[in-house]
Design an enzyme around this catalytic site. Structure first.
Site, PDB file in Angstrom:
ATOM      1  N   HIS A   1      51.167 -39.068 112.642  1.00 11.42           N
ATOM      2  CA  HIS A   1      51.795 -40.077 113.517  1.00 11.42           C
ATOM      3  C   HIS A   1      51.099 -41.432 113.386  1.00 11.42           C
ATOM      4  O   HIS A   1      51.736 -42.478 113.525  1.00 11.42           O
ATOM      5  CB  HIS A   1      51.724 -39.643 114.982  1.00 11.42           C
ATOM      6  CG  HIS A   1      52.866 -38.754 115.414  1.00 11.42           C
ATOM      7  ND1 HIS A   1      54.185 -39.132 115.311  1.00 11.42           N
ATOM      8  CD2 HIS A   1      52.880 -37.521 115.979  1.00 11.42           C
ATOM      9  CE1 HIS A   1      54.963 -38.156 115.780  1.00 11.42           C
ATOM     10  NE2 HIS A   1      54.192 -37.166 116.190  1.00 11.42           N
TER      11      HIS A   1
ATOM     12  N   GLN B   1      53.497 -42.691 119.832  1.00 13.09           N
ATOM     13  CA  GLN B   1      54.620 -42.042 120.516  1.00 13.09           C
ATOM     14  C   GLN B   1      54.882 -42.647 121.885  1.00 13.09           C
ATOM     15  O   GLN B   1      55.962 -42.444 122.447  1.00 13.09           O
ATOM     16  CB  GLN B   1      54.355 -40.532 120.658  1.00 13.09           C
ATOM     17  CG  GLN B   1      54.331 -39.814 119.318  1.00 13.09           C
ATOM     18  CD  GLN B   1      54.141 -38.319 119.508  1.00 13.09           C
ATOM     19  OE1 GLN B   1      53.026 -37.839 119.599  1.00 13.09           O
ATOM     20  NE2 GLN B   1      55.246 -37.592 119.595  1.00 13.09           N
TER      21      GLN B   1
ATOM     22  N   GLY C   1      50.130 -31.962 121.730  1.00 17.41           N
ATOM     23  CA  GLY C   1      49.568 -33.122 121.065  1.00 17.41           C
ATOM     24  C   GLY C   1      50.424 -34.337 121.367  1.00 17.41           C
ATOM     25  O   GLY C   1      51.634 -34.224 121.539  1.00 17.41           O
TER      26      GLY C   1
ATOM     27  N   HIS D   1      49.411 -32.950 112.189  1.00 12.10           N
ATOM     28  CA  HIS D   1      50.659 -33.511 112.726  1.00 12.10           C
ATOM     29  C   HIS D   1      50.381 -34.836 113.447  1.00 12.10           C
ATOM     30  O   HIS D   1      51.072 -35.835 113.221  1.00 12.10           O
ATOM     31  CB  HIS D   1      51.293 -32.481 113.677  1.00 12.10           C
ATOM     32  CG  HIS D   1      52.548 -32.942 114.359  1.00 12.10           C
ATOM     33  ND1 HIS D   1      53.769 -32.308 114.192  1.00 12.10           N
ATOM     34  CD2 HIS D   1      52.788 -33.960 115.243  1.00 12.10           C
ATOM     35  CE1 HIS D   1      54.681 -32.938 114.926  1.00 12.10           C
ATOM     36  NE2 HIS D   1      54.116 -33.939 115.580  1.00 12.10           N
ATOM     37  N   GLU D   2      49.361 -34.829 114.301  1.00 11.86           N
ATOM     38  CA  GLU D   2      49.071 -36.030 115.102  1.00 11.86           C
ATOM     39  C   GLU D   2      48.499 -37.152 114.241  1.00 11.86           C
ATOM     40  O   GLU D   2      48.817 -38.331 114.459  1.00 11.86           O
ATOM     41  CB  GLU D   2      48.120 -35.697 116.257  1.00 11.86           C
ATOM     42  CG  GLU D   2      48.641 -34.660 117.252  1.00 11.86           C
ATOM     43  CD  GLU D   2      50.019 -34.986 117.805  1.00 11.86           C
ATOM     44  OE1 GLU D   2      50.363 -36.170 117.933  1.00 11.86           O
ATOM     45  OE2 GLU D   2      50.770 -34.029 118.093  1.00 11.86           O
TER      46      GLU D   2
ATOM     47  N   CYS E   1      58.123 -31.826 118.053  1.00 13.08           N
ATOM     48  CA  CYS E   1      57.534 -33.140 118.283  1.00 13.08           C
ATOM     49  C   CYS E   1      58.193 -33.759 119.508  1.00 13.08           C
ATOM     50  O   CYS E   1      59.417 -33.733 119.632  1.00 13.08           O
ATOM     51  CB  CYS E   1      57.776 -34.018 117.048  1.00 13.08           C
ATOM     52  SG  CYS E   1      57.035 -35.648 117.182  1.00 13.08           S
ATOM     53  N   LEU E   2      57.384 -34.310 120.410  1.00 14.31           N
ATOM     54  CA  LEU E   2      57.939 -34.917 121.618  1.00 14.31           C
ATOM     55  C   LEU E   2      58.831 -36.114 121.276  1.00 14.31           C
ATOM     56  O   LEU E   2      59.671 -36.501 122.088  1.00 14.31           O
ATOM     57  CB  LEU E   2      56.815 -35.339 122.563  1.00 14.31           C
ATOM     58  CG  LEU E   2      55.961 -34.180 123.134  1.00 14.31           C
ATOM     59  CD1 LEU E   2      54.838 -34.723 124.012  1.00 14.31           C
ATOM     60  CD2 LEU E   2      56.807 -33.184 123.906  1.00 14.31           C
TER      61      LEU E   2
END
Ligand SMILES: [Zn+2]
Length: 174
Positions: free
Chosen positions: A143, A46, A41, A139-140, A97-98
């Site tokens: 963000h 991000q 994701g 999660h996304e 998480c990236l």
């Protein structure tokens, strides 16, 4: 982590802009970046675009061969999402998480959600989602509201670096 855009509520994309060259190029770039980092994701904030847009998934939706139902998630583009929790069941699961490299933690999430959003063609999508896909979508979407997975953890006892995750936390039973 630390860049203010990750803590900012992102702006909706007007429906008429979804099919614009700029947004379509952004979506393509996001899929490319997600795959480059082996993520499942990636949300626009991000990559420092404060827009309500994320890409996610692990499987080509045209590929008929699907994995285990709960671990499966077709590739999708999600724009201006709204999430409604279905039922009161929660599930704890590992997240990374990236934007927070090399760290994992156990995060409780709603087990089943309803997603209302637009896809990359500007079409409305409405679907009930559970398992891995429900976790990734929550999660996304977080963000897009400036929320990181740490914020959702009820305890930090499970916080671990990837090296220790592989050494102490992974089990062979799946
Ligand atoms: Zn993330």
């Amino acid at each position: 982590m630390g860049h203010p855009v990750l803590r900012t509520r992102a702006q909706p994309i007007p429906q008429s802009d979804i099919t614009s060259a700029r947004i379509q190029r952004l979506i393509d770039d996001m899929f490319e970046t997600m795959h480059e980092y082996s993520g499942i994701g990636l949300a626009a904030p991000q990559i420092h675009e404060s827009l309500r847009l994320f890409v996610a998934g692990v499987r080509d939706p045209d590929d008929a061969e699907s994995g285990h139902e709960d671990d499966d998630m077709p590739l999708m583009t999600v724009i201006n999402p709204t999430i409604t929790v279905v039922g009161d069941e929660t599930a704890s699961g590992w997240e990374g998480c990236l934007s927070i490299p090399d760290i994992r933690g156990m995060v409780p999430r709603a087990a089943t959600i309803q997603l209302d959003a637009f896809d990359r063609r500007g079409k409305r999508v409405k679907m009930a989602v559970k398992g891995l896909a429900a976790r990734v979508i929550q999660h996304e979407t977080d963000h897009l509201d400036g929320v990181l997975f740490f914020d959702r953890m009820t305890t930090f006892e499970s916080l671990t670096f990837m090296e220790e995750f592989k050494r102490y936390w992974t089990k062979d039973d799946d």
